[in-house]
Every structure is written in structure tokens, then in C-alpha cells.
Write a protein that holds these residues in place. Structure first.
Motif, short mmCIF file in Angstrom:
data_model
loop_
_atom_site.label_atom_id
_atom_site.label_comp_id
_atom_site.label_asym_id
_atom_site.label_seq_id
_atom_site.Cartn_x
_atom_site.Cartn_y
_atom_site.Cartn_z
N ASP A 1 0.86 -1.19 0.00
CA ASP A 1 0.00 0.00 0.00
C ASP A 1 0.89 1.24 0.00
N ASP A 2 0.35 2.37 0.44
CA ASP A 2 1.12 3.61 0.46
C ASP A 2 2.42 3.42 1.25
N GLY B 1 2.40 5.73 -3.49
CA GLY B 1 1.72 6.38 -2.38
C GLY B 1 2.72 7.16 -1.54
N THR B 2 3.40 8.11 -2.18
CA THR B 2 4.51 8.83 -1.57
C THR B 2 4.09 10.27 -1.27
N ALA C 1 0.02 9.01 -5.92
CA ALA C 1 -0.16 7.56 -6.00
C ALA C 1 0.98 6.93 -6.79
N ALA C 2 1.29 7.50 -7.95
CA ALA C 2 2.30 6.89 -8.80
C ALA C 2 3.13 7.92 -9.55
N PHE D 1 -6.04 17.66 -11.33
CA PHE D 1 -5.13 17.28 -10.25
C PHE D 1 -4.38 16.00 -10.63
N GLY D 2 -3.04 16.05 -10.55
CA GLY D 2 -2.24 14.83 -10.73
C GLY D 2 -2.12 14.08 -9.42
#
Ligand SMILES: [Zn+2]
Length: 1015
Positions: free
Chosen positions: A532-533, A807-808, A834-835, A960-961
Motif C-alpha cells: 500500500d502507500d 503512495g509517496t 499515487a504513482a 489534479f495529478g
């Protein structure tokens, strides 16, 4: 029943009859009471529905009979796990209450309700003696849970450990399409209450088993509805479970950090209310039983190492027991890492208990089906020496056999080692209180800051839900704050009275530490597939300044407990006719426009000072209508956790009037998971909207007359083609609506057929909506949709190359700080990515369907050819005079390429100046980009645009990215969305200079570096 199925059943019955009970005879631990009669009819049915003799065990291949206690068949009409039948939560509860009525060994409690008002229960099972003693037992456990109560004195703990019974809490079907647990738990409860096998008697007399058979009650009832529809329409496709809970689907198991959902709060309150030692959550996915108790690395960095040992002890023991019964496909090491603390079960790990989770094999309903496994699922590995079979006929009964067998063996093991686990529980609790003098830190401290109060309160509410104690300094304190980097000198910082202190010498310090600290996931980590994140620091995601204090002397300062964090806001100061509310990125500012409907509301376009206070651009000026009570405004402000000032008169600052924008919140019929978090945020912030779907947009030609803003939140990994086309229409229609058969569907939204998508009509209507002045808000996959359908001229998705983001939490810089979307923010705001999605912008429309050359977005100086001079210098051919080239303009990664005269001549693709996209926010440079989690090879996304406002006709498309509204965790970025909505009429083209003078360039670099301190 088909002939094949019948044949199978006959075959397996024969096998049962012939199979000698080796395991039973050899393994005396689980021997039956030979004198206890068996419920033969029930036993026969169970065996009939078990598709292979190896799919059951001596523990569950019979059911003891009782003269007084009814079996699950009383409510179900058949045995637990019988094919073609799923009980509603209400029927499951009915059975548990029958158990309570008929057995002194069972007690049932209501533990709360779902968002839609459905009840959640827990049943406690043990000998009547233990149940009668439950209150006194809990008082003893409470002292072990909070060793401060016994002065951290082991001598005082000893008698408590000797006298106490542990509590083992099992939770079922949080994931609604994972349907087996409720019936397995009904039967498990019966066995625990009735069976006289010595090992069960031992369990009953040594511990309390607590069971919540249905965690996601709203989703369970909807799942039973669609399953009933499926049974009534044989041979037809049936809809997948579009809505599980009221807000989210699978992510209900990612809520253990922010604790936004009722189910999370109810389970934690129950877990801590009973001072349980284990939280064991039942899931279904992989064959045949994955006990993720051991899982895989990296382990969460904030748990006590004792827990890692407990995981190993319980996980491997469980596998060994199952192996001894000859049940194939059981394993405990696997691809689940325990890094993120977001899972429901992990509430136990963060509160000094033990988290566990089973994945058994489920068919997504109660059909018995032929299941064909993937090679990796049936391969033999070192940790799965007896792998699952490659092809099986699998039934819900098989699933129930695995669940019950595994639970009974592991509870039995636990009952034989209660003292050991209670001692660990006490030791972990004591070490949590000892944290400041062991690993630290001593405390987290948050200084009062009127600009942050609203978001501080949101954070404190989360900590309260986590049962973390929060205190407030009664005196000023100066403390050493460690430097940011290794080797940096500590700085002294003075915290005024009123500062929030989260002490680490409290029992649930780990929950707070894991949320407030930073996370680092090494790019070289052997785990290449984070589950996950990888980052989640609430300090960053709530956009707050939180000091991590290592020096324990701060704990000696005078401080008092805070019961109700909301008391920290709602202050109205001064006197006068104009109410001014500063914009500082609060989550509830937009809500004022709806709550104060009669009032005249203006938004300041520039910062101003008044009555000795500073107000940022975007602040609200409210003049109430005659006859309105200003007291109401004060009440509303308090409710929304907003501070305000009364000003003698309107400040001299440019303003624009705002009204309450009419919002449509549009969802697809593909997936409602990710948009659910947005709905949750809108509902909790008090922002009203019409909930529409893509089919509504397709059938309504004039959306603009009804709405000002359409929110198209992320669908979740969908493509533009899917959003347009929906689900293929080759087969039957699939309704999602209330009917006699499906009374629980259609509460949120309904359709006679979920298959049609937005379609080209819907797209045309959306385009027209924007062109006529509407604002369309898009994010991630819906931003991609807007780009690919021509709604966002000049914007494209930046090529990703080999950047790794999972998830950074990343750092950003506002490119257009004066744009209303950026109102109330500082130089940047941490975002979760997310990516690594980012955008390129261009002054020409991007060729749709053709990938723009990455060169087109690069600094032209980088393209200098080989020759004399430096990269910043010009080449000079020999033997002729210098011919000066057209000056090249230095281009930043977030900027559009400057077009020269040659490139604009007779070029219909050049976007008119006023229609060119505005970049609002961009990623920071590679060096400063990472805040929390995993980031590798960042150069392809560094400094790229992530929030862009595109212009189409008279309206705007906001892209939104990053996901600004995500899992209740990204409170710091909510206001980007809410600012855009409130000021939707002021999002015109912003003239951003493309070539700052050299001196300014340097300054802006410095500024970027300084910005880091604010994050
Ligand atoms: Zn699951």
C-alpha cells in the motif's frame, strides 16, 4: 443440482466414509468428547457440501448436538456455508441473539451503528464464570493496558496477570464481496458454546472470544441483495458490488489511520473497551488460506519488536497445525508487508495488541464453482510446501471449514499460553509508556498558530479517535528541537502556553508516533511491490508544523488534558458590522457560503491588515442581512472550527462577491471507491451537492443551467474509453435499484442498467457546461479523461519514464500563488502522489492520440549541438561572421515552450493567450521532492506541473495529478478543491511571466529552498 455436482458429492461422501480418522486419533489435542452426541443431519449436510475430504478437518467435520442451543440451521434453513444462500446481517444477529437466549456462555452487545444506521454487534463467548467476572477482569486488564495505574511496578502486575483472562477479538466480512465469514462465525460461536471436547472446554475456561460477525453492515446487506438477484436470474450477468459502505468500498480496510468510518471507530472502541489482546480480521482472496500474520517485510517501523515475535509464533504455529490435518494450501509468509498502519486489524498493533488477518478462498457469493488457479498460486515454494490444487471445485462450505479450523486451532494455542500473551501485552504497554526513556521521542509539540488551528483540530480529532491523550501547555517551555538532518545541531525553540503536547509516555504512544513521524522506504528495499502507500506523515498531509522532541525534560512541564479539541476554535474577536474570516487553508471555509445563505459574502483578492490582524488573500468578508442574528454566525463559526474578527468597516482591498455555488458530484457506474472519499470530505465539511452519475449527464442537455461546478472525482484506474462506453452491452441489463428482491440497493443512487457510460452525448454536455462558464474538477484518471477528450487544451500527461512513486508524500511549490486556488496557502503544500502523475503544458494543443515528443517540453538550451563554448554559450562556425540566432528562452519543466514567430505563423493549433492553461502547483526539484515514503529516479517528474487549470470557452477544467482528497488523510490539500469551487468565477487566465530576469531567477531558487521549512 447438475449431474456433475451430484456425482462429486457422492464421490466425496464415499471418501469420507472410507477415510480413517488418522489425524483425529493421533492428534489428541483436538480429540472430541466421545460421550457427546452428534447432530447427524447437520453433520451430513456439512460433509455433503465439502467438495474434497482434504478441505475439512477433525475439528469441524462434525457438529455436536445440543438439546437447548439451536444450530445455525435454525436461522439459515441449512448449515453454515451451504450453497446458494447468504444471510443478511439481521439474520446473523438473530442467530447470535438466539445463542445468547439459549446459552449462558454467550453475551451479545450492540457496539454502534453504520453510516446508514445499521447495527453492529459483538458477541462474547466463555464460561459463565468468566462472563460474570467480565467487568472485574476488564478492570484488571485496564491496569495492564495502562501500567501508569500501577506505577509501572511489575510486582503489582504479577497478581493481575495471574487473575486475568485474555480477550481474542475476531471480525468478519469487512469486505462485502468476501462473503464467507458470517456463517463461519455463527457456527464457530455454536461450537465454542456447545462442544464438550476437552480443548474447547479449555478455551471457554481460559479466555473470552469476542466476535463481530459483520463489520461492514451496509455493504453486507447490499451484497446479499445482488446475490439474491443473481440467484433469481440464472445464466445472466449480475452487477458487481458498486457500493459497499456508504462512502467507500475496499478502502474501508485502509481507514485505521484517519479513522473516518463508523466501522473503524466501533471496532477500535470495542477492542480497547474490552482491552483485548488480539484483533483478527477475516478476508477472502487467495487459495486456500493465507494467514498473513507473518507476512513479509518491511515491517512497520513503529511496532514493538515483541509483536514481530508474536506474529512469527502464531503464524507458523497455525500453519503447522493445519498441515497436520492434511489441509493443502495453507501458508503464512507471503506478499503482504506490514509497513502501512492503515488496515483495520492494525489498530491492534498500534495499541499494544496483536494484529492478524486470514485470506481464505472465496467465490464472491455462495455458488459452488470450478476454480482455475494461476501457476503462481499453485506453485510449491519454500513457505508453501503443500500448495493449493491447480483446479478445484470450491464451495462456501470449504471456505468455512478452513476459516473455522484455523481459528479453532489458533485460539486453542492461545488458550494454552494465556499467561505468556498477557505478559507480552503488559510488557508492550509498559514499553509504550517508557518510550521517552527508550527509543524516544519524548513528545510531539504543536505551537498555537491561528492560521493552522482548523487543521490542528482535525488532527487532534484523529488522535482522539485513536484514544491518544492530548495535553496543552499551561506555561511557556523552551526545548531542544533536533536538526532536520543527521549531524545537524539541535535548535532551541520556545513553545508558548497553549501549545499542544502529545506525550510519548502514554500507553498508545505508538499510534501517535506512527502518524506524526516521517517514513522512509529505501529504493533498494528487497520488497519491490509495496502492498500500500509507502508514506503518510499526518504532519505533512495535514500541512502542519509539528515538532518532534527527543529531550524528555519537556514532560516535566505543566500541562492539562484536552477533552474536546473543537474548543480551540470558534472565537470571534472585536466588534463591528463586518465579519472577517482569514483564509488559511481551512477545510470548512467553503461551508460558510452555504450556512450563511442570507449574508453578503465577499472574498478579498489581496492580503490586508485590519485591527492589528493579518488577513491572507482569499479571506472572507461577511455582512449579515438586516434582521439576521449575528449570534447565529458565531454558532456556525464554532461548529465549523473557524475563528473570525469583527471589523468596524469594510477594509480597502479589491474583493469579489461569492454566492453558494451549485455543485453536481458526478460518479460513474464503473466504480465508486475513490470518489467516496471526496463525498465523505464534502459531507463532513458541510458542503452540499447533487449526486449525479454519468448517465444523468448524458441525458441532460443543459447542465450549466442547473450547476456551477461539476466534481468528477477519480474513478480509480479507469480509462477514457471505459468512462465513455461503460460496461459492454452484449449481454443482459444489470439494474442497481431498490426492488422487493433488492431492498438495500439504490439508497445512494440508482439506475435500471449500470452498463451505459457517459457516452458522446454526455461528453458533449460536459463540454458545453464548461464552455458556458462552468468549472469541471478532475483528478488522476478523470484528469486523463479530460485531457484525452479535448476538454483541457494544452495539457498532457507527462511521460513517466522510470520514476518510482508508491503512495509517496511529495513536496510542491505554488507556481501561481495569486490564483484563487492557492488562496490561504504558503509557498507550497505536501501532497500524496499515487504513482507520480504529472502534467506537461503547452501553448499549442497537444496532438490527441499522438504522444508529444519529450524534447518538446525540454529546455531548448539542453539541445545545443556539439561545438565551441559551453552549454550556455553559442557555437560559432569557422570562416564566417557570427550570425545571431533567435534568442532561446530558458524553459522550466512546468512551463510551456515559448513559441517564436516561425512556430506561430499559420498554425491553427496555437492556443490564444487567454485560453492557455495555468499551472497552479508543481513538484519541487529532485533534491527536495521526497517527504515520506518511496521515491526513486525522480528526475522525470521533478518540477513538473501537478495542478493545472485549463480554460475552455468561458469556463475552466481543473486537473489534479495528486489526489487532494484521499482517505481522510490529506486534510492539507482539501482547500485547493474548496477554493476553486468558491471562486469558480475568478479562475481566468493568469499571466505568468515565462522568463524571469536572472536576478529574480536566483531569488526564486532561494525561495524554494526556504519553502522547505514550511512543510
Ligand atoms: Zn479483503
Amino acid at each position: 443440482m447438475t449431474p456433475t455436482k451430484l456425482a462429486l458429492v457422492v464421490a466425496s461422501s464415499t471418501l469420507f466414509a472410507a477415510a480413517p480418522l488418522f489425524s483425529q486419533e493421533l492428534n489428541s489435542t483436538f480429540a472430541r468428547d466421545p460421550g457427546e452426541p452428534i447432530d447427524q443431519q447437520y453433520t451430513d449436510q456439512m460433509r455433503k457440501y465439502t467438495t474434497d475430504p482434504s478441505f475439512t478437518s477433525p475439528l469441524v467435520d462434525y457438529l455436536p448436538a445440543s438439546k437447548t442451543v439451536p444450530t445455525p440451521a435454525k436461522v439459515l434453513g441449512d448449515v453454515s456455508g451451504a450453497p446458494d444462500m447468504l444471510p443478511y446481517a439481521e439474520d446473523v444477529y438473530k442467530y447470535f441473539r438466539l445463542l445468547e437466549e439459549s446459552s449462558p456462555r454467550v453475551k451479545v452487545f450492540t457496539i454502534g451503528h453504520s453510516e446508514e444506521g445499521r447495527e453492529m454487534i459483538a458477541a462474547a463467548i466463555a464460561d459463565p464464570k468468566l462472563l460474570a467476572d467480565a467487568k472485574a477482569n476488564d478492570a484488571r486488564l485496564a491496569q495492564l493496558a495502562d501500567p501508569r495505574t500501577i506505577g509501572l511496578d511489575d510486582a503489582k502486575a504479577r497478581p493481575l496477570l495471574d487473575q486475568s483472562w485474555p480477550v481474542y477479538y475476531i471480525t468478519g466480512t469487512i469486505h462485502s464481496p468476501e462473503t464467507g465469514a458470517p456463517t463461519a462465525l455463527m457456527e464457530l460461536a455454536y461450537r465454542l458454546a456447545v462442544d464438550e471436547a476437552p480443548y474447547i472446554k479449555y478455551i471457554r475456561s481460559h479466555m473470552i472470544v469476542l466476535i463481530t460477525p459483520v463489520v461492514e453492515v451496509d455493504g453486507r446487506d447490499r451484497m446479499v441483495d445482488i446475490y439474491k438477484w443473481h440467484k433469481a436470474h440464472p445464466g445472466q450477468d449480475w452487477p458487481h458490488l458498486l457500493y459497499w459502505g456508504h462512502y467507500v468500498a475496499h478502502d474501508n480496510n485502509r481507514d485505521a489511520m484517519a479513522m473516518t468510518l463508523n466501522l473503524t471507530r466501533n471496532v477500535l472502541d470495542t477492542y480497547l473497551g474490552w482491552h483485548a489482546q488480539v484483533l483478527h480480521d477475516l478476508h477472502e482472496s487467495v487459495p486456500f488460506l493465507y494467514d498473513n500474520t507473518v507476512g513479509d517485510g518491511p515491517y512497520n517501523a513503529w511496532v514493538d519488536p515483541i509483536l514481530g515475535d508474536e506474529w512469527a509464533e502464531l503464524g507458523w504455529n497455525n500453519v503447522a497445525q493445519m498441515q497436520s490435518f492434511g489441509m493443502p494450501g495453507v501458508f503464512t509468509h507471503g506478499d503482504f508487508d506490514t509497513w502501512s498502519p492503515g488496515y483495520l486489524m492494525f489498530l491492534a498493533s498500534m495499541h499494544n495488541g496483536i494484529s492478524r488477518l486470514y485470506e481464505t478462498f472465496g467465490n464472491g457469493g455462495a455458488d459452488t464453482e470450478k476454480r482455475i488457479l494461476d501457476p503462481e498460486e499453485y506453485s510449491r515454494t519454500w513457505y508453501r510446501q503443500s500448495p493449493p490444487l491447480p483446479v478445484v471445485t470450491w464451495s462456501q462450505r470449504d471456505n468455512n471449514n478452513y476459516e473455522e479450523t484455523a481459528l479453532l486451532t489458533t485460539i486453542s494455542y492461545f488458550s494454552r499460553n494465556t499467561r505468556h500473551f498477557l505478559e507480552n501485552y503488559y510488557r508492550k504497554s509498559k514499553r509504550a509508556v517508557d518510550k521517552p526513556s527508550r527509543e524516544g521521542p519524548a513528545a510531539y509539540v504543536i505551537a498555537p498558530d491561528s492560521a493552522d488551528t482548523n487543521r490542528q483540530i482535525e488532527l487532534l480529532k484523529v488522535l482522539k479517535r485513536q484514544h491518544v491523550e492530548i495535553e496543552q501547555l499551561s506555561e511557556e517551555v523552551t526545548a531542544n528541537v533536533p536538526g532536520e538532518k543527521r549531524g545537524d545541531k539541535a535548535k532551541q525553540q520556545t513553545f508558548p502556553a497553549g501549545s499542544i503536547v502529545v506525550r510519548m509516555d502514554q500507553p498508545y504512544s505508538r499510534a501517535a508516533d506512527a502518524l506524526l513521524d516521517r517514513q522512509f522506504w529505501a529504493p533498494s528495499d528487497p520488497q519491490k511491490h509495496p502492498y500500500d502507500d509507502t508514506g503518510w506523515s499526518f504532519t505533512h498531509l495535514f500541512n502542519l508544523k509539528v515538532a518532534r522532541i527527543v529531550d524528555p525534560s519537556i514532560l516535566q512541564s505543566k500541562m492539562t488534558l484536552i477533552d474536546d479539541p473543537s474548543k480551540l476554535a470558534g472565537k470571534v474577536s472585536g466588534s463591528g458590522s463586518v465579519l472577517a474570516v482569514n483564509n488559511s487553508g481551512q477545510i470548512s471555509l467553503l461551508s460558510l457560503a452555504y450556512k450563511l445563505k442570507g449574508a453578503t459574502i465577499q472574498v478579498a483578492e489581496k492580503p490586508f491588515d485590519s485591527d492589528g490582524k493579518h488577513f491572507a488573500a482569499g479571506s472572507m468578508l461577511i455582512t449579515t442581512a438586516p434582521g439576521d442574528h449575528m449570534d447565529d454566525a458565531a454558532g456556525i463559526l464554532h461548529h465549523l472550527a473557524l475563528d473570525a474578527s469583527r471589523l468596524a468597516g469594510a477594509p480597502s482591498v479589491p474583493v469579489h462577491a461569492v454566492t453558494a455555488p451549485r455543485i453536481a458530484f458526478m460518479h460513474t457506474w464503473l466504480n465508486t471507491q475513490t470518489e467516496g472519499w471526496w463525498r465523505y470530505a464534502f459531507d463532513t465539511a458541510g458542503v452540499p451537492y447533487d449526486y449525479i452519475n454519468t448517465q444523468t449527464a448524458a441525458s441532460q442537455p443543459d447542465l450549466r443551467s442547473k450547476y456551477d461546478v461539476i466534481v468528477f472525482a477519480p474513478v480509480g484506474y479507469s480509462s477514457t474509453a471505459e468512462i465513455l462506453s461503460g460496461i459492454p452491452a452484449w449481454n443482459n441489463a444489470m439494474p442497481w435499484q431498490k426492488s422487493e428482491l433488492t431492498p438495500n440497493l439504490g439508497t445512494l443512487d440508482s439506475t435500471a442498467d449500470i452498463r451505459p457510460g457517459l457516452g458522446y452525448d454526455g461528453l458533449a454536455h460536459l463540454k458545453q457546461f464548461v464552455e458556458r462558464g462552468g468549472l469541471l474538477i478532475t483528478c488522476e484518471d478523470t484528469a486523463q479523461f479530460a485531457i484525452e477528450t479535448g476538454l483541457a487544451p494544452g495539457v498532457s500527461v507527462a511521460p513517466h519514464d522510470d520514476a518510482r512513486v508508491v503512495g509517496t508524500v511529495l513536496n510542491t511549490v505554488f507556481v501561481a500563488p495569486n490564483n484563487p486556488i492557492a488562496f490561504g496557502y504558503g509557498a507550497g503544500v505536501p501532497v500524496i502522489s499515487a504513482a507520480g502523475m504529472a502534467f506537461n503544458v503547452s501553448n499549442t494543443v497537444v496532438h490527441v492520440g499522438r504522444r508529444a515528443s519529450p524534447e518538446a517540453f525540454k529546455d531548448p538550451y539542453e539541445q545545443r549541438a556539439t561545438g565551441r563554448g559551453s552549454v550556455e554559450d553559442s557555437d560559432q562556425p569557422q570562416g564566417r561572421k557570427i550570425a545571431e540566432a533567435e534568442p532561446l528562452l530558458k524553459q522550466q519543466p512546468w512551463e510551456p515552450k515559448h513559441l517564436n514567430e516561425e512556430e506561430t505563423r499559420n498554425n491553427p493549433r496555437v492556443i490564444p493567450v487567454q485560453s492557455r492553461p495555468d499551472v497552479i502547483l508543481r513538484f519541487s526539484g529532485s533534491k527536495d521532492l521526497l517527504l515520506d515514503g518511496l521515491l526513486d529516479k525522480a528526475s522525470s517528474i521533478a518540477e513538473h506541473a501537478i495542478v493545472v487549470n485549463a480554460h475552455l470557452g468561458q469556463g475552466n477544467v481543473l486537473l489534479f495529478g495528486n489526489n487532494p482528497i484521499y482517505r481522510g488523510e490529506t486534510v492539507g490539500t482539501y482547500a485547493l478543491v474548496f477554493n476553486a469551487i468558491l471562486n469558480y468565477q475568478q479562475l481566468d487566465y493568469q499571466h505568468v511571466p515565462h522568463e524571469p530576469a536572472p536576478a529574480e531567477k536566483d531569488k526564486s531558487k532561494d525561495k524554494d529552498d526556504k519553502d522547505k521549512d514550511n512543510h
